[in-house]
Motif scaffolding. Structure first.
Motif, PDB file in Angstrom:
ATOM      1  N   THR A 153      57.047   9.424  51.414  1.00  0.00           N
ATOM      2  CA  THR A 153      55.891   9.610  52.284  1.00  0.00           C
ATOM      3  C   THR A 153      54.625   9.072  51.624  1.00  0.00           C
ATOM      4  O   THR A 153      53.814   8.409  52.278  1.00  0.00           O
TER       5      THR A 153
ATOM      6  N   SER B 285      48.539  12.415  53.436  1.00  0.00           N
ATOM      7  CA  SER B 285      49.524  12.950  54.373  1.00  0.00           C
ATOM      8  C   SER B 285      49.008  14.299  54.878  1.00  0.00           C
ATOM      9  O   SER B 285      48.132  14.913  54.267  1.00  0.00           O
TER      10      SER B 285
ATOM     11  N   SER C 177      50.759  12.214  48.989  1.00  0.00           N
ATOM     12  CA  SER C 177      51.513  13.217  49.724  1.00  0.00           C
ATOM     13  C   SER C 177      51.837  14.362  48.772  1.00  0.00           C
ATOM     14  O   SER C 177      51.960  14.153  47.567  1.00  0.00           O
ATOM     15  N   THR C 178      51.961  15.546  49.313  1.00  0.00           N
ATOM     16  CA  THR C 178      52.216  16.744  48.522  1.00  0.00           C
ATOM     17  C   THR C 178      53.542  17.361  48.952  1.00  0.00           C
ATOM     18  O   THR C 178      53.808  17.463  50.148  1.00  0.00           O
ATOM     19  N   GLY C 179      54.367  17.757  47.977  1.00  0.00           N
ATOM     20  CA  GLY C 179      55.633  18.387  48.298  1.00  0.00           C
ATOM     21  C   GLY C 179      56.610  18.286  47.145  1.00  0.00           C
ATOM     22  O   GLY C 179      56.266  17.806  46.063  1.00  0.00           O
TER      23      GLY C 179
ATOM     24  N   THR D 260      58.860  13.315  49.428  1.00  0.00           N
ATOM     25  CA  THR D 260      57.430  13.294  49.100  1.00  0.00           C
ATOM     26  C   THR D 260      57.016  11.938  48.550  1.00  0.00           C
ATOM     27  O   THR D 260      55.968  11.397  48.922  1.00  0.00           O
TER      28      THR D 260
ATOM     29  N   SER E  32      50.416  17.111  54.641  1.00  0.00           N
ATOM     30  CA  SER E  32      50.670  18.160  53.635  1.00  0.00           C
ATOM     31  C   SER E  32      49.599  18.156  52.549  1.00  0.00           C
ATOM     32  O   SER E  32      49.185  19.215  52.071  1.00  0.00           O
ATOM     33  N   THR E  33      49.123  16.989  52.155  1.00  0.00           N
ATOM     34  CA  THR E  33      48.081  16.910  51.134  1.00  0.00           C
ATOM     35  C   THR E  33      46.760  17.408  51.690  1.00  0.00           C
ATOM     36  O   THR E  33      46.044  18.166  51.034  1.00  0.00           O
TER      37      THR E  33
END
Length: 120
Positions: free
Chosen positions: A54, A75, A29-31, A51, A77-78
């Motif tokens: 997730t 995810s 996941s990215t964030g 993040t 976002s990724t």
């Protein structure tokens, strides 16, 4: 993503006593996240935040993979952070059989509800 593939490839060198292939579940996941040292008597470095949670949920809902059958659960976002040029570079670098596609109709993620995740 490249690091995840290197870890999966390293599974070839891990020999189990029962000779079965070593498996791994991978979620990304990215964030934003937060990190720090926690504790006075036995300090430990920790990374936490939504993040991290997730990514953990992506891993727990991923299919177990082996070096011969890689699977990375991304995810939204990724997946979104990988532009078309980056996706094309990854696919050409990591192998022609590699496909990036939606993972079913969505994945029920604890605390998040239904997420439209991507499998790589």
């Amino acid at each position: 993503v490249r690091f995840a593939f290197k870890v999966i490839e390293a599974l070839r060198g891990v020999v189990r006593p029962d000779a079965l292939p070593t498996t791994l579940k991978v979620g990304l996941s990215t964030g934003p996240l937060t990190h720090g040292v926690i504790g006075l008597h036995s300090p430990r470095h920790s990374v936490f935040g939504d993040t991290v949670n997730t990514a953990s949920r992506m891993a727990s809902s991923a299919e177990a993979c082996t070096a011969d059958n890689p699977f990375i659960h991304l995810s939204p976002s990724t997946a979104a952070s990988l532009g078309e040029a980056e996706r094309a570079a990854l696919l050409s670098e990591l192998g022609e059989g590699l496909v990036m596609s939606p993972h079913g109709e969505g994945t029920l993620i604890k605390g998040k509800g239904l997420m439209h995740t991507v499998a790589l």
